[in-house]
Design an enzyme around this catalytic site. Structure first.
Site, mmCIF file in Angstrom:
data_model
loop_
_atom_site.group_PDB
_atom_site.id
_atom_site.type_symbol
_atom_site.label_atom_id
_atom_site.label_comp_id
_atom_site.label_asym_id
_atom_site.label_seq_id
_atom_site.Cartn_x
_atom_site.Cartn_y
_atom_site.Cartn_z
ATOM 1 N N ASP A 1 -48.380 16.088 20.046
ATOM 2 C CA ASP A 1 -48.109 14.812 20.714
ATOM 3 C C ASP A 1 -49.151 13.754 20.376
ATOM 4 O OD1 ASP A 1 -46.089 16.221 21.942
ATOM 5 O OD2 ASP A 1 -46.720 15.749 23.984
ATOM 6 N N HIS B 1 -42.118 9.793 21.512
ATOM 7 C CA HIS B 1 -43.045 9.994 22.637
ATOM 8 C C HIS B 1 -43.458 8.655 23.232
ATOM 9 C CE1 HIS B 1 -45.360 12.495 25.191
ATOM 10 N NE2 HIS B 1 -46.538 12.264 24.661
ATOM 11 N N HIS C 1 -47.343 4.839 24.991
ATOM 12 C CA HIS C 1 -47.969 5.940 25.734
ATOM 13 C C HIS C 1 -48.992 5.365 26.713
ATOM 14 C CE1 HIS C 1 -49.882 9.824 26.627
ATOM 15 N NE2 HIS C 1 -48.815 10.375 26.103
ATOM 16 N N HIS D 1 -52.330 18.156 20.537
ATOM 17 C CA HIS D 1 -52.431 16.710 20.299
ATOM 18 C C HIS D 1 -53.148 16.450 18.975
ATOM 19 C CE1 HIS D 1 -51.822 17.162 24.626
ATOM 20 N NE2 HIS D 1 -51.276 15.954 24.590
#
Length: 235
Positions: A20, A73, A77, A174
Site C-alpha cells: 500500500d 488506494h 490518502h 507498505h
C-alpha cells in the site's frame, strides 16, 4: 468438534502479498526486483497523486508488465473515507481510477484504510459503497497488518505468526522509505520454507464487494450517520 477431512488437511495455506501507499521510487523498484527474483506476484494498492508523476506511472507500468496487479488506494490518502464529504469521497476514488484504467482489469480493485490499519467505521461511508457498486469495482480488505511502518525491523515475525491463524492470509505491507522492506527477502524466504503458496487471488472474507456486487455486509466499516438534534415540540 469438527473433524477435518483429508481434503482440508492437505489443502495448502495461501498468502496474498499486498503493498500500500506507493509507488515510491527507490523502494517499489527494489520490491519488484525481489519479487522477480522469486517469481512471485503481488497486488500494489497505489495512491493517485503518486502515479500522476512520471516516475510513479513508470513503476505501475513495470509492475503490470511483470505480472502484478494494481489497485486504487485513493488519490491523496489524506483521511479515511468515513471522515469525508460525499464529493470528497467520489474524488478520492474516481480520480485515481481514471489514472488506473489503462492498467487494471475487470476487477478494478479499491482498498480503503483505517487508522493504524484497523478495520473500523472510518474505512467507508455510504457514498463510497454506492460509488463502488455503480462502478462495478471490487473492495479489498485484509487480515494481516504487521505494522511494518511502525516497526521496520520487527514486522516479519509478527506477519509470519499471523499466517498461522488463516487458511488464506492477505498481508498489508507498505512500499514506503521506512527501511521495513529491506527485510522483505527474509520474509519471503520464511514463507517458502513454511510452504505457504503465494497468489494474487483473494479469499471471500476479504472482498465484501466484488465487481459491483455486495457479497457481505460492510456495516462494521461504515461511518455512523449523523444524529439530528432533537427538535422542540410544536407549540
Amino acid at each position: 468438534m469438527h473433524e477435518m477431512s483429508m481434503h482440508e488437511i492437505l489443502l495448502p495455506k495461501k498468502i496474498t502479498l499486498t503493498f500500500d501507499n506507493g509507488p515510491t521510487p527507490g523502494v517499489t523498484d527494489r520490491v519488484l526486483d525481489v519479487l522477480s527474483q522469486r517469481q512471485m506476484s503481488a497486488i500494489f494498492f497505489v495512491v493517485g497523486e503518486k502515479i500522476r508523476a512520471p516516475e510513479g506511472h513508470r513503476l505501475v507500468a513495470r509492475a503490470v508488465r511483470e505480472g502484478h496487479r494494481v489497485g486504487n488506494h485513493s488519490f491523496t490518502h489524506g483521511s479515511p473515507l468515513g471522515d469525508l464529504t460525499p464529493a470528497e469521497t467520489i474524488h478520492e476514488i474516481s480520480s485515481t481510477q481514471k489514472l488506473l484504467d489503462e492498467f487494471t482489469d475487470v476487477d478494478r480493485y479499491f482498498r480503503p484504510w483505517g487508522t493504524e490499519g484497523a478495520l473500523e467505521r472510518r474505512c467507508l461511508n455510504q457514498t463510497a459503497v454506492d460509488h463502488l457498486i455503480a462502478g462495478k469495482q471490487t473492495c479489498v480488505l485484509w487480515n494481516n497488518i504487521p505494522r511494518d511502518w511502525a516497526d521496520p525491523s520487527g514486522w516479519v515475525s509478527r506477519a509470519l505468526a499471523d499466517t498461522r491463524d488463516h487458511q488464506h492470509t492477505v498481508v498489508v505491507l507498505h512500499d514506503l522509505p521506512t527501511g521495513a522492506l529491506e527485510h522483505l527477502p527474509r520474509f519471503l524466504d520464511e514463507l517458502e520454507y513454511s510452504g505457504l503458496q503465494t497468489t494474487t487471488q483473494l479469499p471471500d472474507d476479504c472482498v465484501p464487494i466484488v465487481r459491483g456486487r455486495m457479497r457481505a455486509p460492510v456495516d462494521h466499516l461504515m461511518a455512523e450517520p449523523a444524529i439530528a438534534a432533537d427538535l422542540p415540540p410544536d407549540s
